[in-house]
Design an enzyme around this catalytic site. Structure first.
Site, PDB file in Angstrom:
ATOM      1  N   GLY A  52       0.833  -1.208   0.000  1.00  0.00           N
ATOM      2  CA  GLY A  52       0.000   0.000   0.000  1.00  0.00           C
ATOM      3  C   GLY A  52       0.858   1.245   0.000  1.00  0.00           C
ATOM      4  O   GLY A  52       2.060   1.186  -0.249  1.00  0.00           O
ATOM      5  N   ASN A  53       0.230   2.373   0.261  1.00  0.00           N
ATOM      6  CA  ASN A  53       0.981   3.631   0.335  1.00  0.00           C
ATOM      7  C   ASN A  53       0.348   4.530   1.395  1.00  0.00           C
ATOM      8  O   ASN A  53      -0.665   4.168   1.990  1.00  0.00           O
ATOM      9  CB  ASN A  53       1.028   4.308  -1.036  1.00  0.00           C
ATOM     10  CG  ASN A  53      -0.357   4.625  -1.560  1.00  0.00           C
ATOM     11  OD1 ASN A  53      -1.066   5.441  -0.994  1.00  0.00           O
ATOM     12  ND2 ASN A  53      -0.760   3.944  -2.632  1.00  0.00           N
TER      13      ASN A  53
END
Ligand code: CTP
Length: 446
Positions: free
Chosen positions: A239-240
């Site tokens: 993810g980020n």
């Protein structure tokens, strides 16, 4: 208050100017705090407005609460006085020597009405001045923000629809109500918009009284927000750090400017803005599919989501285990589609204005803007908003700065560091100018 400096008591171009002969007694020069009038209508949602008063006082404003007589049946004057730290009057016959029915409106930098009941909308639309609040509305030349709350039937009644139209045509920002559970057992449009949303838009109007014109009315705007999560196994993902705040701020402001907004939201823990349709997605391919569907024939597409460039080739159906002596597993990655480039390609379905975002850092080879210009050309979008993400900026914080680059060579628009709603309003303004005069986009897919 937000980092931008509020503009006190500006005359809005779409409102009657203050007559030259009127002298406005001002509060002492030593008090630079913006002055916010919170007008409270007689609806059950009045109990939520305490949070709004708190939010404005905590962000540095002086708040005067003006409840209607009916509002005092729901929340008493003592509560408003305690929360605002200011005396409360609801009628024009208290403190007569202070000429409150005139002064309250003249001194305001912003008037917020919450809840704006059907009755209050009607009285404001017809210019009545039968209590302190409606008198204040007639006198003020500050921006006015109205947050309606009522039953769905009242909101959709032709009388209310006409009153809202009249107020909007005069430059008043009337939000759509939120959708959800109402006072009884029923559900529908009619809930008071979230206090945070009202406060954000109010703060935006204090920064720039002209930030919310109704110039996107009839426009269909599709915005992506958040960050994709690419599954690795049933419990893990790549993810980020995107919180979705910038995309949600864009949706909030675009909807307040009258647009019909679809927000394609990837893993965001924020309340949807009022009047906005939210489509939840998880990974990049879901985001691509939702954007392609909803963006077809739209007026505007904004890709504010942080999309993972790569995903694991395989997402395991069972949790990846540590195995003694085998070391860490290798994760093979494959490239995700470039959604913005796809939405920017010429096609009969292409939105009229396609906007990308780019979080950039500079290095020895170029500045963030150099990289932004390259990206704008590579993606084929019309506008690219370049954010600097060095020095901890942009991600997971409430403020942002940006430069809006245009593919057609129009001069860049620089937006200084400030609330994400300010950057959102700047993007909306550039987009609205490009759409001016163009025929509206197609209806959304069913
Ligand atoms: N974007 C997209 N699809 C991708 C990657 C990015 O649509 N697979 C969009 C983002 O939503 C954003 C813009 O492209 O509007 C720029 O994103 P960014 O991550 O800066 O661009 P990349 O193409 O990933 O370039 P970089 O190599 O700099 O990461």
């Amino acid at each position: 208050m937000p980092a931008c400096s509020p503009t006190p008591r500006a005359n809005r171009p779409d409102q009657p100017a203050r007559p030259e002969s009127v002298t406005v007694p001002s509060t002492p020069a030593s008090d630079p705090r913006p002055r916010v009038v919170v007008g409270v209508g007689g609806g059950i949602a009045a109990y939520k407005v305490g949070g709004l008063v708190r939010a404005f006082t905590e962000s540095g404003a002086t708040v005067t609460v003006v409840p209607t007589a009916a509002a005092l049946n729901f929340v008493g004057a003592a509560t408003w006085e305690a929360l605002s730290g200011q005396p409360v009057a609801a009628d024009v016959f208290t403190d007569i020597p202070q000429v409150k029915h005139v002064l309250t409106g003249q001194r305001a930098d912003l008037v917020v009405i919450a809840p704006a009941t059907a009755d209050l909308l009607a009285r404001a639309a017809t210019g009545q001045a039968d209590d302190l609040l409606t008198s204040t509305l007639l006198v003020t030349r500050a921006p006015v923000l109205m947050a309606p709350a009522m039953h769905t039937e009242m909101w959709s009644h032709p009388a209310t629809v006409a009153n809202v139209g009249t107020l909007r045509s005069r430059g008043v920002t009337v939000l759509d109500p939120a959708v959800g559970r109402l006072t009884g057992a029923d559900t529908g449009p009619g809930r008071l918009p979230e206090v945070d949303h009202i406060h954000s838009l109010g703060s935006l109007l204090l920064c720039d009284p002209g930030a919310i014109p109704h110039d996107l009315a009839g426009r269909r705007v599709v915005i992506s927000a958040g960050g994709t999560r690419e599954p690795l196994d049933p419990v893990r993902f790549l993810g980020n750090r995107s919180s979705g705040r910038q995309g949600y701020a864009l949706a909030l402001v675009a909807a307040a400017r009258g647009a019909q907004v679809t927000l394609v939201s990837a893993n965001v823990a924020l309340e949807p803005p009022p009047g906005v349709t939210v489509v939840e997605v998880g990974d990049a391919r879901e985001l691509e599919s939702a954007m392609t569907t909803h963006a077809a024939g739209a007026d505007v597409v904004v890709m504010a989501a942080a999309v993972a460039d790569f995903r694991p080739v395989r997402a395991g159906e069972t949790k990846i285990k540590k195995r003694a002596g085998q070391g860490p597993p290798a994760v093979e990655l494959v490239e995700n589609p470039d959604i913005l480039a796809g939405l920017s390609r010429p096609s009969p379905d292409r939105a009229r204005v396609v906007v990308g975002f780019a979080a950039e850092t500079g290095d020895g080879d170029g500045t963030p803007l150099d990289y932004g210009r390259d990206k704008l050309a590579r993606k084929g979008c019309d506008l690219l908003v370049v954010n600097r993400v060095d020095e901890g900026r942009a991600f997971e914080v409430a403020d942002n700065a940006g430069v809006i680059l245009a593919a057609d060579g129009s001069p860049p628009v620089e937006v200084p560091f400030g609330p994400k709603t300010v950057l959102a309003a700047a993007v909306c303004a550039v987009v609205a100018r490009r759409l001016a005069g163009a025929a509206p986009g197609r209806e959304p897919p069913k």
